[in-house]
Design a protein around this motif. Structure first.
Motif, PDB file in Angstrom:
ATOM      1  N   GLU A   1      17.469 -34.120  15.980  1.00 11.03           N
ATOM      2  CA  GLU A   1      18.068 -32.736  16.434  1.00 11.03           C
ATOM      3  C   GLU A   1      17.384 -31.255  15.985  1.00 11.03           C
ATOM      4  O   GLU A   1      17.924 -30.548  16.168  1.00 11.03           O
ATOM      5  CB  GLU A   1      19.873 -32.342  16.709  1.00 11.03           C
ATOM      6  N   SER A   2      16.143 -32.095  15.541  1.00 12.30           N
ATOM      7  CA  SER A   2      15.399 -31.041  14.353  1.00 12.30           C
ATOM      8  C   SER A   2      14.827 -29.725  16.017  1.00 12.30           C
ATOM      9  O   SER A   2      14.650 -30.666  16.921  1.00 12.30           O
ATOM     10  CB  SER A   2      14.164 -31.541  14.132  1.00 12.30           C
ATOM     11  N   LEU A   3      14.219 -28.381  15.232  1.00 10.20           N
ATOM     12  CA  LEU A   3      13.657 -27.561  15.818  1.00 10.20           C
ATOM     13  C   LEU A   3      12.710 -28.599  16.111  1.00 10.20           C
ATOM     14  O   LEU A   3      11.913 -28.884  14.926  1.00 10.20           O
ATOM     15  CB  LEU A   3      14.126 -26.132  15.193  1.00 10.20           C
ATOM     16  N   VAL A   4      11.768 -28.279  17.552  1.00  5.76           N
ATOM     17  CA  VAL A   4      10.600 -28.622  17.263  1.00  5.76           C
ATOM     18  C   VAL A   4       9.907 -27.320  17.989  1.00  5.76           C
ATOM     19  O   VAL A   4       9.680 -26.418  18.728  1.00  5.76           O
ATOM     20  CB  VAL A   4       9.804 -29.226  18.440  1.00  5.76           C
ATOM     21  N   VAL A   5       8.842 -26.855  16.601  1.00  2.00           N
ATOM     22  CA  VAL A   5       7.529 -25.974  17.248  1.00  2.00           C
ATOM     23  C   VAL A   5       6.570 -26.298  17.319  1.00  2.00           C
ATOM     24  O   VAL A   5       5.476 -27.121  17.385  1.00  2.00           O
ATOM     25  CB  VAL A   5       7.568 -25.042  16.077  1.00  2.00           C
ATOM     26  N   THR A   6       6.004 -25.604  18.211  1.00  2.00           N
ATOM     27  CA  THR A   6       4.420 -26.466  18.824  1.00  2.00           C
ATOM     28  C   THR A   6       3.101 -24.592  19.027  1.00  2.00           C
ATOM     29  O   THR A   6       3.704 -23.641  18.970  1.00  2.00           O
ATOM     30  CB  THR A   6       4.023 -26.464  20.595  1.00  2.00           C
ATOM     31  N   LYS A   7       2.853 -25.219  17.731  1.00  6.03           N
ATOM     32  CA  LYS A   7       1.033 -24.187  17.687  1.00  6.03           C
ATOM     33  C   LYS A   7       0.284 -24.581  17.812  1.00  6.03           C
ATOM     34  O   LYS A   7      -0.305 -25.531  19.009  1.00  6.03           O
ATOM     35  CB  LYS A   7       1.676 -24.369  16.367  1.00  6.03           C
ATOM     36  N   THR A   8      -0.853 -23.570  18.502  1.00  2.00           N
ATOM     37  CA  THR A   8      -2.009 -23.618  18.697  1.00  2.00           C
ATOM     38  C   THR A   8      -2.979 -23.411  17.535  1.00  2.00           C
ATOM     39  O   THR A   8      -4.785 -23.280  17.250  1.00  2.00           O
ATOM     40  CB  THR A   8      -2.858 -23.088  19.770  1.00  2.00           C
ATOM     41  N   VAL A   9      -2.267 -22.908  16.806  1.00  2.00           N
ATOM     42  CA  VAL A   9      -3.282 -22.220  15.757  1.00  2.00           C
ATOM     43  C   VAL A   9      -2.730 -22.619  13.638  1.00  2.00           C
ATOM     44  O   VAL A   9      -1.834 -23.773  14.188  1.00  2.00           O
ATOM     45  CB  VAL A   9      -2.974 -20.659  15.338  1.00  2.00           C
ATOM     46  N   ASN A  10      -3.406 -21.952  12.741  1.00  2.00           N
ATOM     47  CA  ASN A  10      -2.861 -22.392  12.244  1.00  2.00           C
ATOM     48  C   ASN A  10      -1.544 -22.813  11.173  1.00  2.00           C
ATOM     49  O   ASN A  10      -0.730 -23.935  10.613  1.00  2.00           O
ATOM     50  CB  ASN A  10      -4.302 -22.210  11.666  1.00  2.00           C
ATOM     51  N   SER A  11      -0.654 -21.594  11.439  1.00  2.00           N
ATOM     52  CA  SER A  11       0.429 -21.123  11.332  1.00  2.00           C
ATOM     53  C   SER A  11       1.675 -20.978  11.739  1.00  2.00           C
ATOM     54  O   SER A  11       1.848 -21.110  13.013  1.00  2.00           O
ATOM     55  CB  SER A  11       0.914 -19.633  10.524  1.00  2.00           C
ATOM     56  N   ALA A  12       2.285 -22.145  11.417  1.00  2.00           N
ATOM     57  CA  ALA A  12       3.465 -22.403  12.546  1.00  2.00           C
ATOM     58  C   ALA A  12       4.733 -21.096  12.972  1.00  2.00           C
ATOM     59  O   ALA A  12       5.196 -21.178  13.801  1.00  2.00           O
ATOM     60  CB  ALA A  12       4.414 -23.551  11.437  1.00  2.00           C
ATOM     61  N   PHE A  13       4.006 -20.371  11.934  1.00  2.00           N
ATOM     62  CA  PHE A  13       4.994 -18.403  12.223  1.00  2.00           C
ATOM     63  C   PHE A  13       4.652 -18.094  13.329  1.00  2.00           C
ATOM     64  O   PHE A  13       4.535 -17.098  14.441  1.00  2.00           O
ATOM     65  CB  PHE A  13       4.867 -17.973  11.279  1.00  2.00           C
TER      66      PHE A  13
END
Length: 201
Positions: free
Chosen positions: A87-99
């Protein structure tokens, strides 16, 4: 790499950055380092689940033509991550930082009362280092198990080039020497995660 024992907070979050199938394509990326990275990442994910700590999966969505593009099979998580996804949170990004991704990682960590993060994954000197630097800037206590990351040889300007191992060394120096994070090892984190004093309630 550390000289003092590690204490893990009961809610320390493991950020697993960009462990995607596209990074298995040597014709795209070139030579890599640290063949043990995936085994160490899997061991950390298992330890986090066993101790009840949160795991966040980060996935990069590149432009069309990349092996990490959303329409490419390489966009998918590697099997070792997918089978431990739960049930992990999934973060999708388009740049280097996950933030700088969706959903907002900093907001989620704050809402969960999380002040300590462990950053592992791919690539050591790119998205792992950038995410760790930004986490440090945002005031998190940041730990980076360098042996649970890997990267690739890289060419720079005017014929300059560094091997993957040289880049990993530079990342370790940048992060700990610059005060962004503590560079640790997977065995140290596994020991801390399984310790009675560090186990989550």
């Amino acid at each position: 790499m550390t000289q003092t024992p590690i204490t893990l907070a009961p809610r320390a979050a493991l950020l697993v950055v960009d462990v995607q199938k596209g990074f298995d394509d040597p014709s795209f990326w070139g030579p890599r380092n640290n063949p043990a990275a995936e085994d160490n990442i899997a061991a950390l994910m298992d330890a986090w689940r066993e101790s009840g700590r949160p795991v966040v999966l980060v996935r990069h969505a590149s432009q069309p033509g990349s092996v990490l593009a959303p329409d490419h099979p390489g966009h998918a998580f590697k099997d070792l991550v997918e089978k431990r996804r739960h049930e992990s949170l999934v973060v999708t990004k388009t740049v280097n930082s996950a933030f700088y991704g969706t959903p907002d990682l900093a907001g989620w960590l704050a809402a969960e009362g999380i002040a300590q993060v462990v950053v592992a994954g791919i690539q050591t000197n790119m998205c792992v280092e950038t995410t760790a630097r930004m986490a440090g800037n945002l005031g998190f206590d940041v730990l980076v198990p360098l042996d649970a990351t890997h990267t690739f040889d890289l060419a720079g300007p005017a014929g300059l080039a560094l091997t993957a191992d040289q880049l990993a060394t530079a990342t370790a120096v940048n992060l700990q020497g610059g005060g962004f994070a503590r560079v640790v090892t997977t065995p140290e984190l596994l020991s801390a995660a399984s310790g009675a004093g560090g186990r989550a309630a």
